[in-house]
Design an enzyme around this catalytic site. Structure first.
Site, PDB file in Angstrom:
ATOM      1  N   GLY A  38       0.911  -1.262  -0.102  1.00 24.21           N
ATOM      2  CA  GLY A  38       0.085   0.108   0.083  1.00 24.21           C
ATOM      3  C   GLY A  38       0.737   1.204   0.048  1.00 24.21           C
ATOM      4  O   GLY A  38       0.125   2.362  -0.238  1.00 24.21           O
ATOM      5  N   ASP A  78       9.639  -6.148   8.379  1.00 25.44           N
ATOM      6  CA  ASP A  78       8.584  -5.359   8.944  1.00 25.44           C
ATOM      7  C   ASP A  78       9.143  -4.647  10.336  1.00 25.44           C
ATOM      8  O   ASP A  78       8.722  -5.297  11.163  1.00 25.44           O
ATOM      9  CB  ASP A  78       7.218  -5.966   8.946  1.00 25.44           C
ATOM     10  CG  ASP A  78       6.433  -4.746   8.805  1.00 25.44           C
ATOM     11  OD1 ASP A  78       6.394  -3.867   9.725  1.00 25.44           O
ATOM     12  OD2 ASP A  78       5.358  -4.580   7.939  1.00 25.44           O
ATOM     13  N   ARG A  81       6.048 -13.543   1.437  1.00 28.15           N
ATOM     14  CA  ARG A  81       5.419 -13.713   2.770  1.00 28.15           C
ATOM     15  C   ARG A  81       4.748 -15.083   2.876  1.00 28.15           C
ATOM     16  O   ARG A  81       3.897 -15.102   1.639  1.00 28.15           O
ATOM     17  CB  ARG A  81       4.907 -12.358   3.062  1.00 28.15           C
ATOM     18  CG  ARG A  81       5.489 -11.172   2.794  1.00 28.15           C
ATOM     19  CD  ARG A  81       4.503 -10.144   2.326  1.00 28.15           C
ATOM     20  NE  ARG A  81       5.015  -8.983   1.724  1.00 28.15           N
ATOM     21  CZ  ARG A  81       5.605  -7.919   2.437  1.00 28.15           C
ATOM     22  NH1 ARG A  81       5.316  -7.804   3.906  1.00 28.15           N
ATOM     23  NH2 ARG A  81       6.160  -7.005   2.007  1.00 28.15           N
ATOM     24  N   ASP A 107       1.503 -11.578   6.998  1.00 27.22           N
ATOM     25  CA  ASP A 107       2.150 -11.101   5.977  1.00 27.22           C
ATOM     26  C   ASP A 107       3.477 -10.271   6.428  1.00 27.22           C
ATOM     27  O   ASP A 107       4.062  -9.779   5.471  1.00 27.22           O
ATOM     28  CB  ASP A 107       1.248  -9.623   5.319  1.00 27.22           C
ATOM     29  CG  ASP A 107       0.819  -8.511   6.642  1.00 27.22           C
ATOM     30  OD1 ASP A 107       0.223  -9.407   7.691  1.00 27.22           O
ATOM     31  OD2 ASP A 107       1.185  -7.490   6.685  1.00 27.22           O
TER      32      ASP A 107
HETATM   33  P1  AMP Z   1       2.175  -3.139   8.088  1.00 29.85           P
HETATM   34  O1  AMP Z   1       1.646  -2.763   9.290  1.00 29.85           O
HETATM   35  O2  AMP Z   1       3.482  -2.085   7.841  1.00 29.85           O
HETATM   36  O3  AMP Z   1       2.491  -4.560   7.999  1.00 29.85           O
HETATM   37  O4  AMP Z   1       1.265  -2.759   7.019  1.00 29.85           O
HETATM   38  C1  AMP Z   1       0.087  -3.397   6.643  1.00 29.85           C
HETATM   39  C2  AMP Z   1      -0.689  -3.061   5.405  1.00 29.85           C
HETATM   40  O5  AMP Z   1      -0.990  -1.788   5.535  1.00 29.85           O
HETATM   41  C3  AMP Z   1       0.090  -3.348   4.358  1.00 29.85           C
HETATM   42  O6  AMP Z   1      -0.713  -3.576   3.209  1.00 29.85           O
HETATM   43  C4  AMP Z   1       0.952  -1.851   3.959  1.00 29.85           C
HETATM   44  O7  AMP Z   1       1.161  -1.722   2.559  1.00 29.85           O
HETATM   45  C5  AMP Z   1      -0.401  -1.019   4.596  1.00 29.85           C
HETATM   46  N1  AMP Z   1      -0.034   0.383   4.965  1.00 29.85           N
HETATM   47  C6  AMP Z   1       0.562   0.701   5.986  1.00 29.85           C
HETATM   48  N2  AMP Z   1       0.802   1.965   5.936  1.00 29.85           N
HETATM   49  C7  AMP Z   1       0.219   2.589   4.898  1.00 29.85           C
HETATM   50  C8  AMP Z   1       0.082   3.617   4.323  1.00 29.85           C
HETATM   51  N3  AMP Z   1       0.486   5.068   5.011  1.00 29.85           N
HETATM   52  N4  AMP Z   1      -0.464   4.034   3.293  1.00 29.85           N
HETATM   53  C9  AMP Z   1      -0.938   2.756   2.454  1.00 29.85           C
HETATM   54  N5  AMP Z   1      -0.809   1.689   2.760  1.00 29.85           N
HETATM   55  C10 AMP Z   1      -0.240   1.338   4.101  1.00 29.85           C
HETATM   56 MG    MG Z   2       3.899  -5.574   6.591  1.00 26.00          MG
END
Ligand code: AMP
Ligand code: MG
Length: 488
Positions: free
Chosen positions: A94, A264, A185, A254
């Site tokens: 994202g 992560d 993943r 993930d």
């Molecule tokens: P994470 O907590 O980093 O494992 O992210 C979980 C999901 O949220 C993943 O699909 C990321 O790409 C998405 N994500 C986290 N932060 C953002 C953001 N600021 N904008 C868009 N997607 C995000």
């Molecule tokens: Mg992640």
């Protein structure tokens, strides 16, 4: 988007982009206003076959910011799903893009990913951006893990975007360049099993095998070999985390790799006082990902991988389940063996004795009761200074020391050999939470010197001769519990 010439040494060969289209969306980074290089990891650049000077040039920085593409890059957002705190959902990159797979001078193939590079079709409500503090935090902790010898994704660079990101407050935007053996993943396989055909799943599994465990292709049951290999790598990885007191903080499926690398660095942190219930993440209210639960969560996540792989394990579903269960059944043994072997080294024990596990567990229990600092206790034992630990003076600890002394006396190795073994397993320096915060605060205010000093200490965690006193000290008691944040 403008392409850049090859001066920096980019050499891409993109296999992931050849997978069925279901697995990604082609997407270019969103331009940023005023890219400024904050951190560049020169040793890593060299390993990747990249020229640091070229990366520092305005054109190089434009690449690291996502304003320009290196020749051969095929930027894409990867699709994946995952269980977040136990709930299954569609995710995907994202706020990240895979630029491509860099072929390194040593013949490795390394993913180059921009994190914080703007919105993608998987952004849901998010802005696709990242803030400077959390990206520098990922840089510090991932590089510390690497220096500790723990498999991990790494950080090549951090660039400020010159654009604000809005969180609880207005923060400086940044892009991190992350490198990884791959970004596959457990959640990538969950996605394939959920949205793809059997052929899609097979294409993904074949890709993973070719990338990470080519010997499995020769196996009579390659997909079972793949599953078993991931189980063993994750058992080894999580044992390594436990041995250094690392708390990942968000072990969603993930965030668990197929390569066996740590990925992560959101709410992760190192434990100070030893307590299996330690949780730092602000959103982990039930302690699902507490320090002491990590091995069990690893098993749970691997069961999700096994489920996703079922269609490839055997045509007969019952038989497939049997094979998966058998493979999963090996996790606990692998984990225990890796952990115990690591604990023996931490205690200076050569060879194997029945009593070793109890010796390790009994010490941990004494440490828990005394609220002893995890890293410092093993550091003090390494230096032969048990009197510096908070357990000192108790009858139980004296008994424990005597037991260990008898165990040491039964092995032929000299005191110097014992100390060398312990020094190789007990870091003098870890990224202490207050030291990390101090470095980030200075960096956000434009002073990188504190972070540079911290990184230099973290680069040699097992060097007992270096002048690390500032970093090896037990931290001052915080006024309030340390809190970390996700997805920031
Ligand atoms: P994470 O907590 O980093 O494992 O992210 C979980 C999901 O949220 C993943 O699909 C990321 O790409 C998405 N994500 C986290 N932060 C953002 C953001 N600021 N904008 C868009 N997607 C995000
Ligand atoms: Mg992640």
């Amino acid at each position: 988007m403008e392409r850049t010439e090859q001066r920096a040494g980019w050499r891409f060969d993109n296999r992931y982009a050849r997978l069925p289209e279901l697995f990604y969306v082609r997407q270019e980074p969103v331009q940023v206003r005023e890219p400024r290089l904050v951190m560049l990891n020169e040793p890593l650049a060299a390993e990747l076959g990249l020229d640091a000077e070229a990366l520092r040039s305005p054109e190089g920085v434009e690449v690291l910011a996502g304003n320009r593409l290196p020749e051969g890059a095929e930027p894409l957002a990867q699709a994946y799903a995952g269980h977040q705190f136990g709930y299954f959902t569609m995710l995907g990159d994202g706020r990240a893009l895979l630029l491509g797979e860099q072929l390194t001078p040593s013949g490795a193939r390394i993913d180059i990913q921009l994190k914080g590079s703007g919105r993608t079709p998987y952004s849901r409500g998010g802005d696709g951006r990242a803030a400077l503090g959390p990206m520098l935090r990922e840089y510090i902790i991932s590089e510390a893990m690497h220096a500790l010898g723990i498999p991990t994704t790494r950080s090549l660079a951090v660039v400020k975007t010159g654009m604000p990101v809005i969180r609880e407050t207005v923060l400086q935007g940044a892009v991190l360049t992350r490198t990884a053996a791959s970004h596959l993943r457990v959640g990538t396989f969950q996605f394939a099993a959920w949205r793809g055909s059997r052929d899609d799943l097979k294409a993904l599994a074949d890709f993973a095998i070719a990338r990470h465990m080519p010997e499995a292709a020769e196996d009579k049951q390659p997909y079972l070999a793949l599953l078993r290999e991931v189980i063993e790598r994750q058992a080894a990885l999580i044992a390594r985390w436990m041995l250094v007191g690392f708390i990942h903080g968000v072990m969603n499926t993930d965030n668990m790799t197929i390569s066996g690398e740590t990925i992560d660095y959101g709410p992760c942190a190192f434990m100070d006082e030893y307590d299996p219930l330690t949780v730092f993440s602000s959103i982990d209210t039930h302690g699902r990902y507490a320090y002491g639960r990590q091995p069990a969560i690893g098993a749970w996540n691997l069961a999700r991988l096994a489920e996703a792989l079922l269609p490839l394990l055997h045509e007969d579903e019952e038989k497939a389940v049997e094979l998966a269960e058998e493979a999963l059944g090996e996790y606990a043994g692998w984990y225990e063996r890796h952990w115990l072997q690591g604990m023996r080294a931490k205690l200076g024990l050569f060879g194997e004795e029945e009593e070793d596990e109890a010796l390790a567990r009994d010490l941990l229990e004494l440490m828990r009761k005394a609220r002893a600092d995890y890293t410092r206790t093993f550091f003090d034992l390494t230096l032969g200074r048990p009197e510096d630990t908070p357990m000192h003076g108790t009858r139980e600890f004296e008994d424990w020391l005597a037991r260990r002394q008898r165990r040491l006396a039964r092995q032929p190795q000299t005191e110097a050999e014992v100390r060398r073994l312990m020094m190789s397993a007990n870091p003098a320096v870890i990224p202490r939470n207050y030291r990390v915060e101090e470095a980030l605060a200075a960096a956000e205010a434009g002073d990188l010197s504190v972070m540079e000093r911290l990184l230099a200490a973290l680069a040699a965690p097992y060097d007992y001769d270096a002048d690390h006193a500032d970093y090896a000290a037990v931290p001052p008691k915080p006024d309030r519990p340390y809190r970390t944040y996700c997805g920031t």
